[in-house]
Design an enzyme around this catalytic site. Structure first.
Site, PDB file in Angstrom:
ATOM      1  N   LYS A 152       0.829  -1.201   0.000  1.00  0.00           N
ATOM      2  CA  LYS A 152       0.000   0.000   0.000  1.00  0.00           C
ATOM      3  C   LYS A 152       0.866   1.255   0.000  1.00  0.00           C
ATOM      4  O   LYS A 152       0.540   2.250  -0.635  1.00  0.00           O
ATOM      5  CB  LYS A 152      -0.940  -0.012   1.211  1.00  0.00           C
ATOM      6  CG  LYS A 152      -2.053  -1.039   1.127  1.00  0.00           C
ATOM      7  CD  LYS A 152      -2.978  -0.906   2.321  1.00  0.00           C
ATOM      8  CE  LYS A 152      -4.173  -1.852   2.213  1.00  0.00           C
ATOM      9  NZ  LYS A 152      -3.793  -3.241   2.251  1.00  0.00           N
TER      10      LYS A 152
ATOM     11  N   GLU B 106      -2.757   6.564   8.176  1.00  0.00           N
ATOM     12  CA  GLU B 106      -3.485   7.563   7.400  1.00  0.00           C
ATOM     13  C   GLU B 106      -4.473   8.318   8.280  1.00  0.00           C
ATOM     14  O   GLU B 106      -4.902   7.823   9.328  1.00  0.00           O
ATOM     15  CB  GLU B 106      -4.266   6.897   6.261  1.00  0.00           C
ATOM     16  CG  GLU B 106      -3.414   6.317   5.173  1.00  0.00           C
ATOM     17  CD  GLU B 106      -4.242   5.710   4.066  1.00  0.00           C
ATOM     18  OE1 GLU B 106      -3.690   5.559   2.971  1.00  0.00           O
ATOM     19  OE2 GLU B 106      -5.427   5.385   4.292  1.00  0.00           O
TER      20      GLU B 106
ATOM     21  N   HIS C 293     -14.164  -2.729   9.177  1.00  0.00           N
ATOM     22  CA  HIS C 293     -13.511  -2.483   7.890  1.00  0.00           C
ATOM     23  C   HIS C 293     -13.721  -3.629   6.902  1.00  0.00           C
ATOM     24  O   HIS C 293     -13.031  -3.689   5.879  1.00  0.00           O
ATOM     25  CB  HIS C 293     -12.018  -2.210   8.074  1.00  0.00           C
ATOM     26  CG  HIS C 293     -11.735  -1.183   9.121  1.00  0.00           C
ATOM     27  ND1 HIS C 293     -12.052   0.153   8.973  1.00  0.00           N
ATOM     28  CD2 HIS C 293     -11.194  -1.292  10.364  1.00  0.00           C
ATOM     29  CE1 HIS C 293     -11.703   0.810  10.049  1.00  0.00           C
ATOM     30  NE2 HIS C 293     -11.188  -0.031  10.911  1.00  0.00           N
TER      31      HIS C 293
ATOM     32  N   ARG D 232      -7.100  -8.239  -8.465  1.00  0.00           N
ATOM     33  CA  ARG D 232      -7.821  -9.507  -8.612  1.00  0.00           C
ATOM     34  C   ARG D 232      -9.300  -9.207  -8.826  1.00  0.00           C
ATOM     35  O   ARG D 232      -9.736  -8.054  -8.775  1.00  0.00           O
ATOM     36  CB  ARG D 232      -7.672 -10.352  -7.349  1.00  0.00           C
ATOM     37  CG  ARG D 232      -8.090  -9.603  -6.087  1.00  0.00           C
ATOM     38  CD  ARG D 232      -8.076 -10.476  -4.855  1.00  0.00           C
ATOM     39  NE  ARG D 232      -8.173  -9.725  -3.613  1.00  0.00           N
ATOM     40  CZ  ARG D 232      -9.281  -9.234  -3.090  1.00  0.00           C
ATOM     41  NH1 ARG D 232     -10.427  -9.392  -3.741  1.00  0.00           N
ATOM     42  NH2 ARG D 232      -9.271  -8.578  -1.946  1.00  0.00           N
TER      43      ARG D 232
END
Length: 667
Positions: A119, A203, A238, A294
């Site tokens: 990421k 973040e 999440h 994917r």
């Protein structure tokens, strides 16, 4: 260059393996399954033309074992491998291994997987490509003090995320500096367990964001398109719970802007095949989160609104063909919603459940409704894999029609044998805020009181149907034992005939700890039931599968009561309720534990023991952490006390209900 694909191996299990096989067969391809010891009789194995064993039940010894899968592909003569999603689907080393073996990998190039696999690196690349980013730290330096300083610079609340993965694993919200260290340690443990990589990024945590993702596709001829977007804002921990397409309220201009950003992201890494670019949006702004290299679990809603088979697109692109449609030709038809039916217990903080599916009925015959599942009645949900039972997809001409069809589909769903989130999903679909498309990632928490109302007293209708089931079942058993030589003997009939007394029978049901007494009076054609709330007249007939055609105080209805041991589960008018029939001929139900003994909430592995015998603990202190299905579950102290004994050590496997430690009251 076109590459022939005649035989396709699916390097996965469950519903995605079954789904890929469906398309492959329609394209005239031979299908090959692989399976672990736990999946020897699984639906995906029986659906394939051939199936090869690849190792023991744990995924790391089977579905994550690259050499075993390549060996199975070579033995079967497979031309290509489709990785599904999860497991090795985003593993660059696996893509390389396929290429080295001369086998087509139905997915992006290894270079693209590597570029988006981290990421942190992906966000640096997106910044260069001009794709908007959420403020945060995406660097390689993983020093705890540095990460804590960066969190302070960004400003709380912040989100710690595993750099190498997704699905909510290794992801923690931190609302204050004092929580950062413990959250970081937990996120790293989960990331290491799920992805073999404990690196994280930090973040800014947006307070009321929407999660919107764009389906992209690219071929080897330089073409790249986006197939509209999906809204995946309704999440828990999440992890996505409900997905829909298109995103409600999305303007054509915003769709084009996000679609262009997604295609730019794909082109920046030389992408080929199916991919999903995930954005987080708040107000007028949207930010790149990550790219999943994917096919996504929620791809059926995109198929529904475009009329395209995305697996077929994947196979065609892997053959070297051009994309079937240009951007201008991609349609947007109606609306579609998907929910994920899981074996989990909403009343126990959604703990994943394992066990046998004693009874399973998934919706069929409802217009616009599709079900993707990899299990059948009698199969087991294993500790080793994701506990998803099925994906239910409802499509309609507009969102209102899709919502209505989803409600009907969930009402027609029946599962007995272990708890599920079916009623929770029903509550979401029935919530007025959902109908009004008031969506963001805080939806579930904001409506928790209505979505998770907690236990309620059993309704008279469910109690009456359970009693009717017991009475009709016992009458049928009595009739089966009647003396054929004297068919009219009152001793061989079951109408409740009694000598010199009124005709009634007493039944007892258990609803949790409560005991409910029901007296059933036999009357011609049926019964009068004395229920806690008053008397109710009932009559009916029952089929062999527990389906009842009944009348309750004259109101006709159809229901089903399924017996599993002494547990009766009543399905009626889209509701379900479970009760235990307390049969006086059997032993009473035993208590499962005492207040001082803390037990494992589910089967799993002990990964942390925070206390030892003699330690003083306060209410809420973390005592033991159990890992199951790649998620951590903390057993906390229910009160102040002293640890008397600890039963297990780190690395031990435990069953659900196993006594982890004994806690004595504080002196």
């Amino acid at each position: 260059m076109t590459r022939p694909i005649r035989t396709l191996l699916i390097a996965n299990r469950g519903e995605i393996a079954v789904r890929v096989m469906r398309t492959a067969r329609a394209m005239g391809l031979k299908t090959i399954a692989v399976y672990s010891e736990a999946d020897a009789r699984a639906l995906h194995v029986e659906s394939a033309d051939e199936a090869y064993p690849i190792g023991p039940a744990p995924a790391r010894e089977s579905y994550l074992k690259i050499d075993a899968i390549i060996d199975a592909a070579q033995k079967s003569g497979a031309d290509a491998i489709h990785p599904g999603y999860g497991f090795l689907s985003e593993n660059a080393a696996f893509a390389d291994a396929c290429a080295a073996a001369g086998i087509v990998f139905v997915g992006p190039p290894a270079s693209a997987i590597r570029a988006m696999g981290s990421k942190s690196a992906a966000k640096a690349l997106m910044e260069t490509a001009g794709v908007p980013l959420v403020p945060g730290y995406h660097g390689e330096d993983q020093d705890e003090a540095l990460l804590a300083r960066e969190a302070g610079r960004i400003g709380y609340p912040v989100l710690i995320k595993a750099s190498a993965g997704g699905g909510g694993k290794g992801m923690k919200v931190v609302r204050a500096a004092g929580e950062f260290s413990e959250a970081l340690a937990s996120a790293k443990r989960e990331a290491r367990s799920a992805f073999g990589d404990d690196r994280v990024l930090v973040e800014k945590y947006l307070t009321k964001p929407r999660h919107i993702e764009v389906q992209v596709f690219a071929d080897t001829h330089g073409n790249a398109v986006y197939l509209n977007e999906r809204d995946c804002s309704i999440q828990r921990r999440h992890q996505k719970v409900v997905e829909e397409a298109p995103a409600p309220g999305m303007s054509a201009e915003r769709r084009a802007a996000m679609g262009k950003a997604a295609v730019d992201a794909a082109k920046a890494v030389g992408y080929v095949g199916a991919g999903t670019v995930e954005f987080i949006a708040e107000g007028d702004h949207f930010f790149f989160m990550e790219m999943n290299t994917r096919l996504q679990v929620e791809h059926p809603v995109t198929e529904a609104i475009t009329g395209q088979d995305l697996v077929e697109w994947q196979i065609r692109v892997a053959r070297g063909e051009t994309l079937p449609l240009t951007q201008a030709d991609i349609p947007l038809i109606g609306h579609a919603i998907e929910v994920r039916l899981y074996a989990e217990d909403p009343d126990r903080d959604f703990l994943p459940q394992v066990g046998r599916l004693d009874h399973l009925v998934l919706p069929s015959g409802i217009p616009g409704v599709r079900v993707d599942s990899g299990v059948r009645a009698g199969d087991s949900v294993s500790i080793h894999y994701d506990p998803m039972i099925a994906k239910i997809i409802a499509a309609g001409a507009d969102r209102a029609e899709a919502v209505g069809r989803m409600g009907a589909a969930l009402a027609a769903t029946e599962v007995v044998g272990l708890p599920t989130n079916r009623a929770f999903l029903q509550a979401i679909v029935a919530e007025p805020a959902f109908a009004a498309a008031e969506l963001d990632t805080g939806f579930i928490e904001r409506h928790r009181d209505t979505l998770l109302p907690g236990p309620a007293p059993v309704e008279p209708r469910a109690l009456a149907l359970a009693a009717l089931h017991v009475l009709l079942d016992e009458a049928r058993m009595s009739a089966q034992t009647a003396d054929a030589a004297d068919p009219f003997s009152p001793w061989g009939l079951a109408p409740g005939w009694r000598l010199n007394r009124s005709a009634f029978v007493d039944l007892t049901f258990a609803d949790g700890a409560a005991r409910i007494a029901v007296r059933a009076h036999y009357v011609p054609g049926g019964f009068h039931l004395d229920l806690p709330g008053g008397q109710l007249s009932v009559e009916g007939v029952m089929d062999d599968d527990g389906t009842l055609t009944a009348r309750l105080d004259g109101v006709r209805l159809r229901a089903r009561v399924v017996r599993s041991g002494q547990r009766l589960t009543v399905f009626a008018a889209g509701t379900e309720r479970s009760l235990d029939h307390v049969d006086p001929r059997l032993a009473s139900i035993e208590a499962t534990g005492t207040a001082g003994r803390l037990v494992a909430p589910m089967p799993g592995t002990i990964i942390r023991v925070a206390v030892k015998a003699g330690d003083q603990v306060a209410k809420g202190d973390a005592l033991v952490v159990v890992e199951a299905m790649k998620m951590e579950h903390t057993v906390a102290a229910p009160r102040e006390g002293t640890v008397k004994s600890v039963r297990f050590a780190v690395g031990d496997l435990v069953d659900e209900g196993a006594e982890l430690l004994v806690l004595e009251d504080a002196s």
